[in-house]
Write a protein that holds these residues in place. Structure first.
Motif, PDB file in Angstrom:
ATOM      1  N   GLU A 156      42.310  34.580  42.473  1.00 41.30           N
ATOM      2  CA  GLU A 156      41.496  33.389  42.232  1.00 41.30           C
ATOM      3  C   GLU A 156      41.117  33.305  40.759  1.00 41.30           C
ATOM      4  O   GLU A 156      41.210  32.240  40.137  1.00 41.30           O
ATOM      5  N   HIS A 197      42.691  26.243  47.539  1.00 33.19           N
ATOM      6  CA  HIS A 197      41.756  25.941  48.645  1.00 33.19           C
ATOM      7  C   HIS A 197      40.552  26.884  48.605  1.00 33.19           C
ATOM      8  O   HIS A 197      39.392  26.443  48.774  1.00 33.19           O
ATOM      9  N   ALA A 198      40.808  28.185  48.387  1.00 31.70           N
ATOM     10  CA  ALA A 198      39.726  29.172  48.335  1.00 31.70           C
ATOM     11  C   ALA A 198      38.789  28.906  47.157  1.00 31.70           C
ATOM     12  O   ALA A 198      37.561  29.020  47.283  1.00 31.70           O
ATOM     13  N   ARG A 200      38.250  25.969  45.669  1.00 33.34           N
ATOM     14  CA  ARG A 200      37.478  24.753  45.953  1.00 33.34           C
ATOM     15  C   ARG A 200      36.344  25.048  46.932  1.00 33.34           C
ATOM     16  O   ARG A 200      35.261  24.466  46.837  1.00 33.34           O
ATOM     17  N   LYS A 201      36.596  25.941  47.877  1.00 25.59           N
ATOM     18  CA  LYS A 201      35.563  26.299  48.837  1.00 25.59           C
ATOM     19  C   LYS A 201      34.401  27.002  48.143  1.00 25.59           C
ATOM     20  O   LYS A 201      33.229  26.792  48.478  1.00 25.59           O
ATOM     21  N   LYS A 202      34.716  27.847  47.135  1.00 19.90           N
ATOM     22  CA  LYS A 202      33.678  28.574  46.407  1.00 19.90           C
ATOM     23  C   LYS A 202      32.995  27.722  45.344  1.00 19.90           C
ATOM     24  O   LYS A 202      31.784  27.845  45.112  1.00 19.90           O
ATOM     25  N   ALA A 205      34.705  20.974  45.936  1.00 19.89           N
ATOM     26  CA  ALA A 205      35.968  20.248  46.096  1.00 19.89           C
ATOM     27  C   ALA A 205      36.441  19.591  44.814  1.00 19.89           C
ATOM     28  O   ALA A 205      37.643  19.406  44.610  1.00 19.89           O
TER      29      ALA A 205
END
Length: 223
Positions: A156, A197-198, A200-202, A205
């Motif tokens: 990430e 995706h990970a 954006r989750k943290k 968005a």
């Protein structure tokens, strides 16, 4: 960030490459001078760690050919040669720093960050796009307005660092894969999508934008 380690000693190479991966770098390890030059011709690197006493082509020859080709990638020499003549030849030949073996890995990582800051023309160790800042020393992202901090995994961090180096610039899937996979590592299908995706989750968005069919970018905050 992608690092080329040029080192013929197996024990040193294993130790340094392992420590660099632990520090969120992607590492390719060349064990002789000829392989180093062919790697530099084929792949873009953010920094080179170069031993001098190499088989097939000496490190100073590698450095000379690299600079003669107008490749300005930062180079840190890692060597047991501590005589003043070798130091002068290395630094005058285009190296950005000269580190004597044995060395402490934490010092090498700090010297790498300093060289990369000079290369970017910035005295600030952190990257920011006006919304998030990213600290390469702690691997944390911090929201500039709220002060919220988020710890990122190795990959990430590598993805977000690559994007934060160029806010507003689209990076393709291939460009991002180059940042997280070294030689011999199998490129996992949809790995980039999963990591985005990970993130954006943290981070939210809107932290990373997708340009369909082209790639991804981090937005610039209006000044």
């Amino acid at each position: 960030m992608r690092i080329l380690l040029v080192e013929d000693d197996a024990m040193i190479g294993e130790a340094v490459s392992g420590s660099l991966r632990d520090a969120r770098y992607t590492v390719d390890w060349a064990k002789n001078g000829l392989l180093a030059l062919s790697s530099l011709n084929a792949q873009k690197y953010d920094l080179v760690l170069l031993d001098l006493g190499l088989p097939q082509k000496d490190g100073l020859e590698v450095l000379a050919e690299l600079r003669a080709s107008d490749n300005q990638v930062p180079v840190i020499i890692l060597t047991a040669r501590d005589d003043i003549d070798s130091r002068l030849r290395g630094l005058d030949g285009g190296a950005d720093d000269y580190v004597i073996k044995p060395f402490d890995m934490s010092e090498l990582l700090a010297r790498m960050r300093a060289v990369l800051r000079r290369q970017s023309g910035s005295a600030n160790t952190e990257l920011d796009n006006g919304i998030w800042s990213l600290n390469p020393a702690t691997y944390q992202a911090r929201h500039i307005e709220t002060g919220e901090t988020v710890i990122l995994s190795n990959r990430e961090f590598a993805i977000f660092y690559a994007l934060m180096q160029h806010p507003g610039m689209i990076l393709s899937r291939t460009s991002l894969e180059d940042k997280i996979y070294g030689w011999g590592e199998e490129v996992e299908s949809n790995a980039i999508d999963y990591l985005i995706h990970a993130l954006r989750k943290k981070l939210g968005a809107d932290s990373i934008k997708n340009v369909r069919g082209v790639g991804w970018l981090v937005p610039k905050s209006p000044a």
